[in-house]
Every structure is written in C-alpha cells, then in structure tokens.
Design a protein around this motif. Structure first.
Motif, PDB file in Angstrom:
ATOM      1  N   VAL A 196     -18.040  -4.930  -3.157  1.00  0.00           N
ATOM      2  CA  VAL A 196     -17.396  -4.606  -1.951  1.00  0.00           C
ATOM      3  C   VAL A 196     -18.332  -3.497  -1.869  1.00  0.00           C
ATOM      4  N   ASN A 197     -18.656  -3.320  -0.121  1.00  0.00           N
ATOM      5  CA  ASN A 197     -19.359  -2.338   0.350  1.00  0.00           C
ATOM      6  C   ASN A 197     -18.555  -1.304   0.855  1.00  0.00           C
ATOM      7  N   CYS A 198     -18.333  -0.018   0.513  1.00  0.00           N
ATOM      8  CA  CYS A 198     -17.481   0.911   0.684  1.00  0.00           C
ATOM      9  C   CYS A 198     -17.564   1.339   2.034  1.00  0.00           C
ATOM     10  N   ALA A 199     -18.840   1.452   2.368  1.00  0.00           N
ATOM     11  CA  ALA A 199     -19.269   1.896   3.863  1.00  0.00           C
ATOM     12  C   ALA A 199     -18.739   1.044   4.950  1.00  0.00           C
ATOM     13  N   ALA A 200     -18.422  -0.199   4.687  1.00  0.00           N
ATOM     14  CA  ALA A 200     -18.055  -1.226   5.673  1.00  0.00           C
ATOM     15  C   ALA A 200     -16.396  -1.181   5.746  1.00  0.00           C
ATOM     16  N   ILE A 201     -15.875  -0.728   5.054  1.00  0.00           N
ATOM     17  CA  ILE A 201     -14.320  -0.993   5.038  1.00  0.00           C
ATOM     18  C   ILE A 201     -13.876   0.604   5.595  1.00  0.00           C
ATOM     19  N   PRO A 202     -12.788   0.440   6.770  1.00  0.00           N
ATOM     20  CA  PRO A 202     -12.297   1.830   7.146  1.00  0.00           C
ATOM     21  C   PRO A 202     -11.707   2.675   6.154  1.00  0.00           C
ATOM     22  N   ASP A 203     -11.787   3.855   6.431  1.00  0.00           N
ATOM     23  CA  ASP A 203     -10.942   4.791   5.371  1.00  0.00           C
ATOM     24  C   ASP A 203      -9.665   4.612   5.102  1.00  0.00           C
ATOM     25  N   THR A 204      -8.883   4.200   6.386  1.00  0.00           N
ATOM     26  CA  THR A 204      -7.513   3.842   6.197  1.00  0.00           C
ATOM     27  C   THR A 204      -7.399   2.505   5.625  1.00  0.00           C
ATOM     28  N   LEU A 205      -8.218   1.751   5.228  1.00  0.00           N
ATOM     29  CA  LEU A 205      -7.922   0.467   4.787  1.00  0.00           C
ATOM     30  C   LEU A 205      -8.586   0.381   3.262  1.00  0.00           C
ATOM     31  N   ILE A 206      -9.328   1.380   2.959  1.00  0.00           N
ATOM     32  CA  ILE A 206     -10.199   1.266   1.682  1.00  0.00           C
ATOM     33  C   ILE A 206      -9.158   1.046   0.280  1.00  0.00           C
ATOM     34  N   GLU A 207      -8.258   2.022   0.279  1.00  0.00           N
ATOM     35  CA  GLU A 207      -7.223   2.021  -0.830  1.00  0.00           C
ATOM     36  C   GLU A 207      -6.445   0.909  -0.809  1.00  0.00           C
ATOM     37  N   SER A 208      -5.818   0.385   0.052  1.00  0.00           N
ATOM     38  CA  SER A 208      -5.147  -1.158   0.276  1.00  0.00           C
ATOM     39  C   SER A 208      -6.036  -2.292  -0.349  1.00  0.00           C
ATOM     40  N   GLU A 209      -7.423  -2.290   0.061  1.00  0.00           N
ATOM     41  CA  GLU A 209      -8.174  -3.235  -0.083  1.00  0.00           C
ATOM     42  C   GLU A 209      -8.546  -3.236  -1.725  1.00  0.00           C
ATOM     43  N   LEU A 210      -8.696  -2.041  -2.215  1.00  0.00           N
ATOM     44  CA  LEU A 210      -9.041  -1.825  -3.608  1.00  0.00           C
ATOM     45  C   LEU A 210      -8.064  -1.974  -4.539  1.00  0.00           C
ATOM     46  N   PHE A 211      -6.861  -1.545  -4.359  1.00  0.00           N
ATOM     47  CA  PHE A 211      -5.725  -1.596  -5.108  1.00  0.00           C
ATOM     48  C   PHE A 211      -4.527  -2.217  -4.792  1.00  0.00           C
ATOM     49  N   GLY A 212      -4.613  -2.870  -3.709  1.00  0.00           N
ATOM     50  CA  GLY A 212      -3.657  -3.812  -3.312  1.00  0.00           C
ATOM     51  C   GLY A 212      -2.095  -3.183  -2.855  1.00  0.00           C
ATOM     52  N   TYR A 213      -1.135  -3.638  -2.547  1.00  0.00           N
ATOM     53  CA  TYR A 213       0.041  -3.105  -2.117  1.00  0.00           C
ATOM     54  C   TYR A 213       1.345  -4.033  -2.385  1.00  0.00           C
ATOM     55  N   GLU A 214       2.257  -3.229  -2.337  1.00  0.00           N
ATOM     56  CA  GLU A 214       3.508  -4.006  -2.519  1.00  0.00           C
ATOM     57  C   GLU A 214       4.408  -4.351  -1.249  1.00  0.00           C
ATOM     58  N   LYS A 215       5.093  -5.175  -1.176  1.00  0.00           N
ATOM     59  CA  LYS A 215       5.732  -5.561  -0.128  1.00  0.00           C
ATOM     60  C   LYS A 215       6.617  -4.244   0.743  1.00  0.00           C
ATOM     61  N   GLY A 216       6.444  -3.881   1.800  1.00  0.00           N
ATOM     62  CA  GLY A 216       7.330  -2.841   2.392  1.00  0.00           C
ATOM     63  C   GLY A 216       6.526  -1.537   2.108  1.00  0.00           C
ATOM     64  N   ALA A 217       5.363  -1.616   1.617  1.00  0.00           N
ATOM     65  CA  ALA A 217       4.613  -0.405   1.390  1.00  0.00           C
ATOM     66  C   ALA A 217       4.365   0.511   2.654  1.00  0.00           C
ATOM     67  N   PHE A 218       4.009  -0.136   3.624  1.00  0.00           N
ATOM     68  CA  PHE A 218       3.667   0.428   4.722  1.00  0.00           C
ATOM     69  C   PHE A 218       4.002  -0.801   6.221  1.00  0.00           C
TER      70      PHE A 218
END
Length: 479
Positions: A196-218
């Motif tokens: 994972v290149n941390c500099a290549a992922i926008p700040d708004t997406l980095i947490e969802s990319e690394l940790f995933g998300y549940e349906k309806g989280a946003f």
C-alpha cells in the motif's frame, strides 16, 4: 523467452495488452474466457496468467486454482476495485486497475515473474548457459559494497521473526524490493504480501481502504467490504511512505498494532487479524514526531527492527554492476543484441551523483537503449552532461563535499544540498572578480565556450571589474 497468457473478453484490450508485452520481450497467448484458456492452452506452460476479473461464463478467479503454481494477475475496473481484494485472498498474486498505465503493467509483470518462478521457468533457467540470467541478485537486490552486505545480513536475521520492520532510504533506493525480500525469506512467504502506497491514496479514502467498512457506514457504502489489512490476514502488509499517513489513520493503525485487531468503519465489532507489518519512508519520522506531524507512540511501535538503504552515490562499484545488469535486461526486453557501455558512459555513470538513485539509473538505461543507434551506449544517450560531472568532481576541492555542516560566508544552508547548476552559479559569482575567464573555466573543468554558454543560460553577466592579472600587476608597479 518468458510466456504470458492473457485472458480478456474485450478484444481491443486483449490485443493492446498482447502488443505491449510482445514489445517488451514476452511470448503472449490470448483467450477470451476461462473455458477457452483451459481448452486451448496448457496453463502450466506459462510464467504468468493475466486475467480480467469479470468474464463471460466462469470468473477470472477460477484460473487461480486451475493454473496451479503459475501466478495469476487479476485485472479489474475501478468500479470493482475492492472485489480484487477478495481475489487476492483466493490466491491471486496481485491486481491492477483498468485503465492501466503501460509502464505499471510491464513493471508488475516483471516483478511477479521474478518473485514467483514456476517449475517450467526453473527448468529453462537450469538449461540456460551460465550468465544468461540478467535479473541480478536475489529478489532484485544487487550489490557487494559493505552497506549492501550488511543490509543482506540484517534481512536474513530479521525476516524469520514476526517483528515489525521499518525500512529507511531516499526515494528510488529500492525500499519495496527490501520489503519483498523480507517477506519471501519469512515464514509467511507462501502467504499474501499486500503493498500500500500511503501517499497515493486520498486522505478521505485511506481509512476505508485500510480497515474496510460495513454496509450503510456512509453514502455509497452499498455493501460491506474488507480492508487491505484484513485482506493481508496470515501474510504481510507493506505500508510504503507511512510518513504521509493522516493523523486520524495513524491512531487507528496504532490500535491495530497494539491489539492485533481492526474494526471496520461503521461496525461495533472488532476482528482479530494476524499480519506481519513492514513500513517504509524516505522522511525523518523522529523529526516529524517532534514537530507533531507524526504520532510519537506510533513511531516507537513501528521502529522495532530498522533497515537502512544506502543512496546509490555511496555504493561505489555497485553502481556500474547495477548499470550493466540493467543494460543486459533492458537489451533483452527490447529485443536488441547485447549492448555495452562506452568509456565515457562508464565515466559518467560512476561520477554522476544520481539524486534519483536506482530508479533514476534504471530510467537512464532504458532511455539509452531506446535512443542508441549502435550497440554501444554513450553518455549522451544516458542524458548525463559530462561538463556538469566535471564541476561535481571539483566540489571537494572547494570544501563543498565532506562535512555537511560546512558553510561559505554567512550562508547557513548545507553546501552539499546544492545542485550542480547552483554550484556553478555560486562558484562563478564568488570568483569572477579574482579569476580570469580562462582560470574560471580551468577550475570548473570546462571550456571557455561552455563557460560563456552557461553564463548566458543562467543570466550571469561578466564582472565589469573582470580579473585582469596584467592590469593588476602594472597598477601595482606604478604605485
């Protein structure tokens, strides 16, 4: 010649990919579906299978099981990018998003084939004459200088452990190669390595990319998705450029390291994960933590085992060995006869400072192979100006190299940070009142014409009180 099978139902994409790989020295076969690939070809004969994720009939992931020890690279559209994470859990070695950059695709193919040799490839290698393999050292790490020998010894000691590894080095020194070497020599070598290149992922997406998300989280989260940390469960996670990670993501990452568990965005439940963590950065994390830009507690957590990569300019004869190895590989890839470096090219390669390190050298070699009209590579094809190299040589004579704290006059900037152009301008401005044009040119190791041309380029006028030794002498005599 290495063989690649492309499985893609879109004929335009399939043909373009075949032509791209053939231009880079691969033997390519095509199929429009999993069924056609299985019926028309023996998958075990190939070094790599590249397959689209969504195909008519069976999905591309079916090839993972059918291909046996042959690695499978999954292609996926951006809309289904997260589905590729599931593919990697099923055994795909990597995925690439469409539309892909041609350079990224060729680099991925080279890396995967080098990192996942098949039984057929080993047979070909055994039957090849000595010296035919131009891929360099193990896992791409080439070098016999003391720093590289120390690095290799440290990797062998650290790889079998489960401790977190922090890889430090300037941009272009090969930090990802080191991370792959650690993974391949670890107990998790048969498991997934996710980079994972941390500099290549926008700040708004980095947490969802690394940790995933549940349906309806946003808004837009229509289905639950696992993150990259969870996808690496049982294997290794490589976080490149971790110094660029936002503070919010740093806090979540710290909890994962401490507790060995993650919580998807929008979930109230934590999940246990077993992941070996390797981090890399070109930045000074200790300084960043002191300035409040990087969590100090996270720095202490990831700085367990540390590997430092030397810059290319400090690797002595390794520079030439690397250049020759890259030249052999690039010549073979381009379908050219064996090429060699001219004496001037060798002089330029071994004298130039290579601020972009190994990556810059690799690009220079690639450009030279493409532009050269003969089998001999000259410094002009490498894009290295020997006039500026000569200026670089005399920096040490003027106190520029050596102690980084040394300064000239009242300037507090470290002189070793000057570019060659900066040094040229400063040297001329500081000495033109005491030296003639001939003396300046001799000191810089260039011709008077070159000195004049560079004056014009940088907008440095000749001093009105230009040095004239005869005039100074006659004036002193008359006095």
């Amino acid at each position: 010649m290495q063989k690649v099978l492309v499985v893609e139902d879109e004929s335009v994409i399939r043909t373009a990919l075949r032509r791209l790989l053939e231009r880079n020295g691969y033997e390519v076969s095509e199929a429009g579906s999993v069924q056609q690939a299985e019926a028309d070809f023996n998958l075990g004969d190939y070094d790599l299978v590249i397959s689209d994720l969504r195909l008519p009939g069976a999905p591309g992931t079916d090839l993972i099981r059918k291909a046996g020890d042959v690695p499978v690279l999954i292609m996926t559209s951006y809309a289904s990018l997260r589905s590729a994470v599931d593919s990697m859990r099923m055994g795909a070695v990597d995925y690439i998003a469409k539309p892909f950059d041609h350079g990224d695709m060729v680099s991925a193919v080279e890396r995967i084939i080098a990192d996942h040799p098949t039984a057929k490839a080993q047979e070909r290698k055994t039957s090849s004459p000595p010296g035919a393999d131009a891929t360099g050292g193990e896992n791409g790490l080439i070098g016999n200088c003391p720093a590289m020998q120390t690095l290799g010894n440290h990797i062998q000691r650290m790889a079998p452990t489960e401790s977190t590894v922090l890889v430090l080095g300037e941009t272009g020194t090969g930090k990802e190669l080191v991370a792959r070497s650690v993974h391949q020599q670890s107990k998790r070598a048969d498991k997934t390595l996710i980079s994972v290149n941390c500099a290549a992922i926008p700040d708004t997406l980095i947490e969802s990319e690394l940790f995933g998300y549940e349906k309806g989280a946003f808004t837009g989260a229509n289905a639950s998705r696992m993150g990259l940390i969870e996808a690496a469960d049982g294997g290794t996670l490589f976080l490149d450029e971790i110094g660029e990670l936002p503070m919010e993501a740093q806090a979540r990452l710290l909890r994962f390291i401490q507790e060995g568990e993650i919580r998807r965005i929008g979930s109230v439940h934590s999940r246990k994960v077993d992941v070996r963590l390797i981090c890399a950065t070109h930045r000074n994390l200790q300084q960043l933590s002191a300035e409040g830009q990087f969590r100090q507690d996270l720095f202490y957590r990831i700085n367990v085992l540390c590997l430092s990569l030397p810059p290319l300019r400090e690797r002595g004869k390794d520079i030439l060995h690397l250049a020759e190895s890259m030249l052999r590989r690039q010549s073979a890839t381009s379908g050219r006869r064996a090429m060699h470096l001219s004496p001037r090219a060798i002089q330029a390669i071994t004298t130039y400072q290579w601020p972009g390190n190994v990556r810059e050298l690799e690009h220079a070699i690639e450009r030279a192979v493409i532009l050269s009209d003969s089998d001999e590579i000259d410094n002009a094809c490498l894009g290295i100006d020997l006039e500026l190299v000569n200026i670089n040589r005399i920096r040490g004579q003027d106190g520029i190299q050596g102690n980084p704290a040394s300064t000239r006059g009242n300037n507090n900037d470290p002189q070793e940070d000057l570019s060659l152009e900066d040094y040229f301008q400063r040297f001329v401005l500081e000495h033109q009142d005491s030296m003639s044009e001939t003396e300046l040119a001799q000191k810089l190791g260039v011709s008077r014409k070159c000195l004049w041309e560079r004056r014009q380029r940088f907008g440095i006028p000749r001093s009105k009180s230009g040095a004239n030794p005869r005039r100074r002498k006659s004036s002193s005599q008359s006095g």
